[in-house]
Design a protein around this motif. Structure first.
Motif, PDB file in Angstrom:
ATOM      1  N   GLY A  64      80.245 185.256  64.091  1.00 21.95           N
ATOM      2  CA  GLY A  64      79.668 184.097  63.417  1.00 21.95           C
ATOM      3  C   GLY A  64      78.595 184.482  62.421  1.00 21.95           C
ATOM      4  N   MET A  65      77.775 185.474  62.754  1.00 22.89           N
ATOM      5  CA  MET A  65      76.763 185.950  61.819  1.00 22.89           C
ATOM      6  C   MET A  65      77.414 186.615  60.611  1.00 22.89           C
ATOM      7  SD  MET A  65      73.749 185.047  62.843  1.00 22.89           S
ATOM      8  CE  MET A  65      72.755 186.064  61.741  1.00 22.89           C
ATOM      9  N   MET A  66      78.511 187.325  60.823  1.00 21.29           N
ATOM     10  CA  MET A  66      79.240 187.932  59.701  1.00 21.29           C
ATOM     11  C   MET A  66      79.815 186.855  58.787  1.00 21.29           C
ATOM     12  SD  MET A  66      81.334 191.131  61.343  1.00 21.29           S
ATOM     13  CE  MET A  66      80.562 192.367  62.389  1.00 21.29           C
ATOM     14  N   ALA A  67      80.369 185.805  59.396  1.00 20.94           N
ATOM     15  CA  ALA A  67      80.919 184.713  58.604  1.00 20.94           C
ATOM     16  C   ALA A  67      79.817 184.012  57.809  1.00 20.94           C
ATOM     17  CB  ALA A  67      81.634 183.712  59.520  1.00 20.94           C
ATOM     18  N   ALA A  68      78.637 183.863  58.412  1.00 23.78           N
ATOM     19  CA  ALA A  68      77.510 183.267  57.697  1.00 23.78           C
ATOM     20  C   ALA A  68      77.086 184.144  56.525  1.00 23.78           C
ATOM     21  CB  ALA A  68      76.337 183.073  58.659  1.00 23.78           C
ATOM     22  N   THR A  69      77.124 185.456  56.726  1.00 28.22           N
ATOM     23  CA  THR A  69      76.804 186.383  55.642  1.00 28.22           C
ATOM     24  C   THR A  69      77.781 186.225  54.489  1.00 28.22           C
ATOM     25  OG1 THR A  69      75.907 187.988  57.217  1.00 28.22           O
ATOM     26  CG2 THR A  69      76.491 188.812  55.037  1.00 28.22           C
ATOM     27  N   PHE A 250      86.910 199.378  56.033  1.00 26.49           N
ATOM     28  CA  PHE A 250      88.302 198.944  56.047  1.00 26.49           C
ATOM     29  C   PHE A 250      88.636 198.331  54.698  1.00 26.49           C
ATOM     30  CE2 PHE A 250      86.940 198.995  60.448  1.00 26.49           C
ATOM     31  CZ  PHE A 250      87.976 199.696  61.062  1.00 26.49           C
ATOM     32  N   SER A 251      89.779 198.705  54.159  1.00 24.06           N
ATOM     33  CA  SER A 251      90.113 198.358  52.781  1.00 24.06           C
ATOM     34  C   SER A 251      90.381 196.881  52.576  1.00 24.06           C
ATOM     35  CB  SER A 251      91.326 199.174  52.315  1.00 24.06           C
ATOM     36  OG  SER A 251      92.444 198.927  53.159  1.00 24.06           O
ATOM     37  N   ALA A 252      90.990 196.215  53.550  1.00 22.75           N
ATOM     38  CA  ALA A 252      91.341 194.801  53.377  1.00 22.75           C
ATOM     39  C   ALA A 252      90.088 193.958  53.487  1.00 22.75           C
ATOM     40  CB  ALA A 252      92.372 194.370  54.424  1.00 22.75           C
ATOM     41  N   SER A 253      89.907 193.014  52.562  1.00 22.73           N
ATOM     42  CA  SER A 253      88.756 192.120  52.573  1.00 22.73           C
ATOM     43  C   SER A 253      89.025 190.965  53.527  1.00 22.73           C
ATOM     44  CB  SER A 253      88.465 191.566  51.182  1.00 22.73           C
ATOM     45  OG  SER A 253      88.157 192.629  50.304  1.00 22.73           O
ATOM     46  N   PRO A 254      88.028 190.586  54.337  1.00 22.69           N
ATOM     47  CA  PRO A 254      88.229 189.449  55.227  1.00 22.69           C
ATOM     48  C   PRO A 254      88.375 188.152  54.471  1.00 22.69           C
ATOM     49  CG  PRO A 254      85.937 190.141  55.258  1.00 22.69           C
ATOM     50  CD  PRO A 254      86.694 191.155  54.442  1.00 22.69           C
ATOM     51  N   LYS A 255      89.108 187.220  55.062  1.00 26.74           N
ATOM     52  CA  LYS A 255      89.297 185.934  54.415  1.00 26.74           C
ATOM     53  C   LYS A 255      88.029 185.099  54.536  1.00 26.74           C
ATOM     54  CE  LYS A 255      91.127 183.871  58.644  1.00 26.74           C
ATOM     55  NZ  LYS A 255      92.285 183.272  59.308  1.00 26.74           N
ATOM     56  N   GLU A 256      87.983 184.002  53.787  1.00 23.93           N
ATOM     57  CA  GLU A 256      86.820 183.129  53.821  1.00 23.93           C
ATOM     58  C   GLU A 256      86.734 182.453  55.185  1.00 23.93           C
ATOM     59  OE1 GLU A 256      86.598 180.407  50.654  1.00 23.93           O
ATOM     60  OE2 GLU A 256      86.976 181.881  49.095  1.00 23.93           O
ATOM     61  N   PRO A 257      85.492 182.189  55.662  1.00 28.19           N
ATOM     62  CA  PRO A 257      85.348 181.500  56.934  1.00 28.19           C
ATOM     63  C   PRO A 257      85.891 180.074  56.869  1.00 28.19           C
ATOM     64  CG  PRO A 257      83.237 181.637  55.821  1.00 28.19           C
ATOM     65  CD  PRO A 257      84.204 182.459  55.023  1.00 28.19           C
ATOM     66  N   VAL A 258      86.416 179.614  58.003  1.00 23.40           N
ATOM     67  CA  VAL A 258      86.962 178.262  58.055  1.00 23.40           C
ATOM     68  C   VAL A 258      85.925 177.321  58.647  1.00 23.40           C
ATOM     69  CG1 VAL A 258      89.345 179.010  58.171  1.00 23.40           C
ATOM     70  CG2 VAL A 258      88.017 178.795  60.272  1.00 23.40           C
TER      71      VAL A 258
END
Length: 258
Positions: A64-69, A250-258
């Motif tokens: 959750g903190m990563m998604a907030a970032t 890791f090369s793949a970028s995470p998707k946007e938080p939902v």
């Protein structure tokens, strides 16, 4: 998803990115970290299973903190609900809870090993069952238990550093996420060593600054009033920096938080 090897200086870059991103949304990131700590504290108060349950939800709250970032990077104001993103209904929630179960078992295992060194004094102090006093801290058995716990926790932290992001954003099962997280930290050990040293310096520097402020104000009792908010703010900066370690390892970028 491909594992990437980064140079040692990237560790400094991670810390700088975390600090800069924090100051884009300082109130939101500080508030979310306070909510993070408050949630863990409240859950730990559940009778009998509270301590273990608090450990189970830690990986999800870290995500959750990563998604907030990620929201702060995009110039958005992270709302409180983003902290519980990984616990919402979805295909990743089950794997995230599995990950939390592994974390609870391994962490409690570390505490059990420490009990062999001092009979459980360190574990009781850590979980708040016993007060921490200079007499207790200075005993040889307590020191041994402390160092044993620190050494054993290093591989545990490496296993879980990237794991929440790998489970939630890349769809890996809990077991595979632990393996790839451990490999990412090991292969980038120089960068993580620099990263760790930088944050040790930042935390130490903030403590010294709090002492100086209290000294200038002429009231030593004000030190805790200055130190605690500053420590919370620096800790929030630290958690803000975690996403950048995942993005570079890791090369793949995470998707946007939902």
């Amino acid at each position: 998803m491909n594992l990437q090897i980064v140079p040692a200086r990237t560790g400094l870059h991670w810390a700088i990115q975390g600090v800069r991103t924090f100051w884009r949304q300082p109130l939101a990131m500080s508030g979310l970290f306070f909510l993070f700590m408050a949630t863990v504290s409240l859950v730990s108060m559940v009778p009998f299973i509270g301590g273990a349950l608090a450990l189970v939800i830690l990986p999800a709250l870290t995500l959750g903190m990563m998604a907030a970032t990620q929201s702060a990077i995009q110039g958005k104001f992270p709302m409180p609900a983003v902290l519980f993103t990984a616990l919402k209904t979805g295909p990743q929630r089950k794997s995230m809870l599995h990950l939390g179960g592994w974390y609870a078992m391994l962490f409690l295992g570390v505490m059990l090993v420490s009990m062999l060194a001092d009979g459980g004094t360190f574990a009781n102090v850590y979980f708040g069952g016993s007060p921490i006093t200079p007499e207790v801290v200075n005993t040889e058995s307590f020191q041994v238990a402390l160092w044993v716990s620190m050494v054993l926790y290093i591989p545990v932290s490496m296993m879980f550093w990237h794991a929440p992001a790998l489970v939630f954003w890349h769809g890996l099962p809990a077991g595979k996420s632990l393996f790839f997280s451990l490999m990412a930290c090991w292969r980038n050990l120089k960068a993580f060593s620099v990263y760790t040293l930088v944050w040790i310096g930042i935390f130490t520097g903030s403590g010294i600054l709090a002492l100086l402020i209290a000294g200038l104000l002429g009231d030593p009792q004000l030190m805790m009033a200055v130190l605690m908010p500053m420590a919370m703010m620096v800790a929030a900066m630290f958690f803000t920096s975690m996403l950048f370690t995942v993005q570079d390892c890791f090369s793949a970028s995470p998707k946007e938080p939902v």
